[in-house]
Scaffold this active site. Structure first.
Site, mmCIF file in Angstrom:
data_model
loop_
_atom_site.group_PDB
_atom_site.id
_atom_site.type_symbol
_atom_site.label_atom_id
_atom_site.label_comp_id
_atom_site.label_asym_id
_atom_site.label_seq_id
_atom_site.Cartn_x
_atom_site.Cartn_y
_atom_site.Cartn_z
ATOM 1 N N THR B 100 5.041 2.931 7.443
ATOM 2 C CA THR B 100 4.524 3.977 5.854
ATOM 3 C C THR B 100 3.667 2.863 6.042
ATOM 4 O O THR B 100 3.833 1.591 5.453
ATOM 5 C CB THR B 100 5.972 3.980 4.974
ATOM 6 O OG1 THR B 100 7.243 3.945 5.656
ATOM 7 C CG2 THR B 100 5.577 4.079 3.749
ATOM 8 N N LYS B 175 5.223 10.631 2.852
ATOM 9 C CA LYS B 175 6.138 9.870 2.427
ATOM 10 C C LYS B 175 6.171 8.736 2.339
ATOM 11 O O LYS B 175 6.850 8.130 0.719
ATOM 12 C CB LYS B 175 5.897 8.721 3.830
ATOM 13 C CG LYS B 175 7.013 7.391 4.343
ATOM 14 C CD LYS B 175 8.102 8.160 4.033
ATOM 15 C CE LYS B 175 8.748 6.441 3.970
ATOM 16 N NZ LYS B 175 8.891 5.258 5.250
ATOM 17 N N LYS B 243 7.131 -1.871 -1.491
ATOM 18 C CA LYS B 243 4.961 -1.841 -1.336
ATOM 19 C C LYS B 243 5.192 -0.433 -1.313
ATOM 20 O O LYS B 243 3.377 0.277 -1.517
ATOM 21 C CB LYS B 243 5.680 -2.250 0.401
ATOM 22 C CG LYS B 243 4.373 -2.540 1.280
ATOM 23 C CD LYS B 243 4.432 -0.912 1.849
ATOM 24 C CE LYS B 243 5.385 -1.456 2.886
ATOM 25 N NZ LYS B 243 5.673 0.074 4.076
#
Lengths: 299, 299
Positions: B100, B175, B243
């Site tokens: 990701t 995502k 993150k």
């Protein structure tokens, strides 16, 4: 096990109440019914229920009284009003509030009932119109154990998950937690869809990718497809969720507990209700986002 | 269908990467591997994989390169660094970033790859360590269709839901939506548990009442029980979620889109990470709440 010849009163025949009372009728209980708008009682009257002109009259000569009305003010009217259940000449044994209302109100009703020797239970439900129809509701019960065992056979006709949470008000408190989750999961779903739209993703494909894993929720599976089809019909009207979230926020205020996610969903649903969308389903949150996103984000 | 004698390079052997690369090895692909800490490669080396000293070296003489590393800086290093994949003397046909990272970074890598005649796909996954082990991952793919059809047979060894979302970066965007939901559902679950605790409810009974209906989510079913058992172990470390939420917020900033629920979860997870809880599982959000509730609610 309560004998099915025990006379029962049912007050409140909305979509939920009509299904729930119907299960008691099917089980063979003699049923007396009352609701604000008499025409809504016709289907059950045709199946053998008896009409009463008030909550008080419904409660006369019945051992158990169940009430399933909409707003807390109506709950108060049904139990404590001048023509309310607790004004009946003959005392029922147990009276039950199945509507979502504030724990504080239910404790007040319970106290007055107890002084008259009547047991009180708060027993709000989740599962919606489908759960009511299929008798698969989750029933969250607060109150004394003896009162619950008296009406357990009736609850078993309406629901499949029946949990006793503790003293009067604890059923409402559990429902408050339930509604906090419903509101927050809807904010999450609406934001996910906004982001998906704005980035140019195909939202149906997005749902296929995210719907089966750690991001999944009942809301995502059941209500996001309705958002995508512009279907704002109500399974559960957002005016009620706005009311429930207000109860949740008030409960937190009493506890001195700060929950920023709850505060956000309450603010969004109040705004939507004020703008006149109260009769829409809860998934209509997305509409508000599209209309007034910036002011909402900053409000 | 790509022949299983096609040489493949795999970079990044964390918990996820090791399982995923293992499935390719099981399928018979000749596999060259590289990862920062060589000891983590031993299990696959013992099963016949070949070691490379750098991403560049791994990519030499391989047709496809898959990378599954942690942070965006590492993704950049793996593909664009001085010893990166795109410095290899012989060109692979297709290179794939399964971590990701930001859509912007992936578009940058894709552009440089294309200039060298190499296809690039972003293909982040959801499903966690269990999904990686059982080859049931959801793989969200962005990039050109020809490149996807080249590596589809490999993806089919690792996942069960493989969706092509569009151009390079669209897998990452999907995502991002997934992680928005993961973060928001966890805030909802933590607040529900706080409210349940503070009102004196038995939280296991609360879960029984609310877990099966409109309030339900994967988080509620899978992670709230871990909160209740004081189990803060990581299925997915919250430093990574922090993150990912930062990428989500940056994506919204680029779009001029304001999502207050996302802003809240990003703020909470950053704080938790700054306080040194980054290695805990995402369910450790509850800890922060208990420690610093008032300041969080107001921050």
């Amino acid at each position: 096990m309560t004998a099915t010849n025990t006379p029962i009163a049912w007050i409140g025949l909305g979509i939920m109440g009509t299904s729930m009372a119907g299960h008691l009728l099917d089980a063979g209980y003699p049923l007396t019914i009352h609701t604000r708008t008499r025409s809504r009682a016709e289907p059950l009257l045709a199946r053998g229920a008896k009409w009463a002109n008030s909550s008080q009259e419904a409660a006369e000569n019945c051992e158990f009284v169940f009430s399933m009305v909409g707003m807390p003010a109506e709950v108060e009217e049904v139990f404590l009003g001048p023509l309310g259940v607790l004004k009946s000449k003959s005392s029922p044994r147990v009276i039950v509030n199945m509507a979502t209302s504030s724990p504080t109100l239910d404790r007040k009703i319970a106290k007055i009932a107890k002084a008259q020797g009547i047991g009180f239970l708060d027993a709000p439900v989740s599962g919606g119109d489908l759960g009511a129809r299929n008798a698969t509701l989750s029933i969250m019960v607060g109150g004394e154990a003896w009162a619950l065992s008296e009406v357990m056979s009736c609850f078993e006709r309406m629901g499949k998950t029946i949990v006793h949470h503790g003293d009067v008000g604890s059923g409402q408190l559990c429902k408050v937690v339930n509604q906090l989750l419903v509101g927050a999961n809807m904010v999450a779903a609406a934001e996910a869809l906004m982001l998906s739209n704005e980035t140019g993703l195909d939202s149906w494909k997005m749902l296929e990718s995210v719907g089966g894993g750690a991001a999944s929720s009942w809301t995502l599976t059941n209500l996001v497809p309705r958002m995508l089809r512009d279907d704002w019909d109500s399974g559960f009207s957002l005016a009620y969720l706005a009311k429930d979230l207000k109860i949740a926020v008030e409960t937190c205020q009493e506890l001195g507990l700060k929950l920023p996610g709850l505060a956000l969903s309450q603010r969004l649903y109040s705004r939507l209700d004020e703008l006149g969308h109260g009769a829409h389903g809860t998934q209509a949150l997305l509409k508000l986002w599209k209309q007034a996103e910036a002011s909402l984000a900053e409000g």
